[in-house]
Motif scaffolding. Sequence first.
Motif, short mmCIF file in Angstrom:
data_model
loop_
_atom_site.label_atom_id
_atom_site.label_comp_id
_atom_site.label_asym_id
_atom_site.label_seq_id
_atom_site.Cartn_x
_atom_site.Cartn_y
_atom_site.Cartn_z
N HIS A 289 0.55 -1.06 -0.75
CA HIS A 289 -0.26 0.23 -0.21
C HIS A 289 0.89 1.34 0.08
CE1 HIS A 289 -3.46 2.66 0.94
NE2 HIS A 289 -2.92 3.41 1.56
N GLU A 290 1.87 1.20 0.39
CA GLU A 290 3.07 2.18 0.72
C GLU A 290 3.84 2.22 -0.66
OE1 GLU A 290 4.91 3.06 4.16
OE2 GLU A 290 4.14 1.69 5.50
N LYS A 292 2.34 2.05 -3.39
CA LYS A 292 1.34 2.55 -4.50
C LYS A 292 0.64 3.84 -4.20
CE LYS A 292 -1.01 -2.31 -5.52
NZ LYS A 292 -2.71 -2.82 -5.43
N THR A 293 0.92 4.22 -2.97
CA THR A 293 0.56 5.92 -3.23
C THR A 293 1.69 6.64 -4.04
OG1 THR A 293 -0.73 5.11 -0.94
CG2 THR A 293 0.16 7.30 -1.49
N THR A 297 0.73 8.92 -7.32
CA THR A 297 0.81 9.48 -7.68
C THR A 297 1.66 10.57 -8.40
OG1 THR A 297 0.55 10.30 -4.95
CG2 THR A 297 1.38 12.36 -6.17
N GLU A 327 7.32 11.91 -4.65
CA GLU A 327 6.68 11.18 -3.95
C GLU A 327 8.11 10.16 -4.73
OE1 GLU A 327 4.44 10.28 -2.63
OE2 GLU A 327 3.43 12.31 -2.70
N LYS A 464 1.06 4.52 9.99
CA LYS A 464 2.35 3.45 9.55
C LYS A 464 3.55 2.69 10.11
CE LYS A 464 -1.16 5.01 6.24
NZ LYS A 464 -1.52 3.62 5.36
#
Length: 502
Positions: A289-290, A292-293, A297, A327, A464
């Motif tokens: 998940h981290e 993918k963010t 972006t 990012e 997190k």
Amino acid sequence: MPKSTRFVIVVCAIAIAMVLLLQFYWVKNYYAVNQATFEKEVNMAFEDALKKEFSLRCDTIQQLIAKRLMDTTEFRITSLFDTIQGKHIFTIANAHKPGQKFSSSALSFRGVNKALMPGDTAFKWTIARRFAYTLRTEDLQNHVVYYRTQNLGGFMVDNVNKYDFDTTRLRPVLIHYLKDRNIDIPFHFYLREADSTMNRSHFSEKLLSHYPIVTKAYPTYKQSGKEQYVRAMFSNPFSYIVGRMGLMFAGSLLLIALVAFSLIYLLHTLFREKRLSAIKNDFISNITHEFKTPIATASAAIEALTGFGVLDDPEKARRYLSHSKSELEKLAGLVDKVLSISMYESLDFNIKPEPIDIDAKINELLTCTVALSGKEINWDYINNTGINTIMADDLYFEHAVNNIVDNALKYSGGKVQLQVSVDIKSDFLILMIKDNGIGIAAADLPMVFEKFYRVPSGNLHKVKGHGLGLNYVKSIVERHKGWCKIESEPGKGTIFSLAWPL
């Protein structure tokens, strides 16, 4: 749990259960064999003891008879040469009634063939002892008394009654024979007026519960009374049997224990692997998940640059490029974290102890944390030791404390209360950090120092992290030859204790 795992557990459990049952069956049968051996041994010991006790009584009466025959006021001992038989015949007569007499003509007197001369006391003793021995073998040992003379018959009956069967005399004799067989089990004599030397099925359950081993019955030949048969009854021979089984019994118990331990260890390993799999899946979900963010972006920013004419507007282009760079930097940081896992796995870092001003270092760390946290933080620090300097690696000491403080801030509300203290216990300097956070359940406390472990909260982690911080802290403290401890209760905060050797 996968079906294959369940199948393996079931098969192993069945196999181990069968081994345990076979061992139990073997031990039970071997115990029964040794119990039968014990019963045989005590029967033989009891029979030998009865014979020996009776023989001792006969010895006593035999000696008394010989002494009595030497009494000239009661008996006359004479000899006469029989020309037909070619040997001397010895005669004992009642001194009060000379007509009552008996001779050695019908008795076995081999080796004694000379005349008894007046005054020859030594030879007279020989004749008296030979007559006494003959009366023992022909009368006493056959449990009868023949009145060869009235006074001798009466004397023998009186002494037979005097030295009649008595369990008080039998007990030490039986104890002796039992000790010869290494048996030391409590026993009790059982006397009856009527009994069977064969039948053993008529004892009450209550009696057998106290004395499960009962010998055969033997006649006592008592002249009067109801105690005509005797048995020996023994308490449970468990200690004797276990001692006889010795190493075989111990080996069987050890094998059973090892099998049971193997099953427990197997189940523990399987459940541990299951838990580690769940932790791994949680870690992968979280790190994915981290990843993918920032990727999403940066992709959106690049797509805007190429597809919506953003390149024609320098200001927008710079803004989108700035987002993309930010990012990608986050993504690079995540990659660094993943790569650092290998370092935690091998613990490949060197400790270089140096003097550290404990008060200055902790105050500095807490001040920087408050400035950068963005939360309202109140903290207190107190040193109860009077010691200002310890030997530790400055960088890793800082990492350990920062990780604990960082956790305290993450898992506390908007207002954070930290209490930091230093104490001494058993040659260790104990750094204690207490917070007012959400706390940790008792079931999770033993696992918080494991790699990748995070307190379960479904697929959603509001805070997190990757479950590496506390494992890293533990590694640092243990490299310093110290230890760490956690105390917590949901809703009441957490206390971390880091012990550094002095």
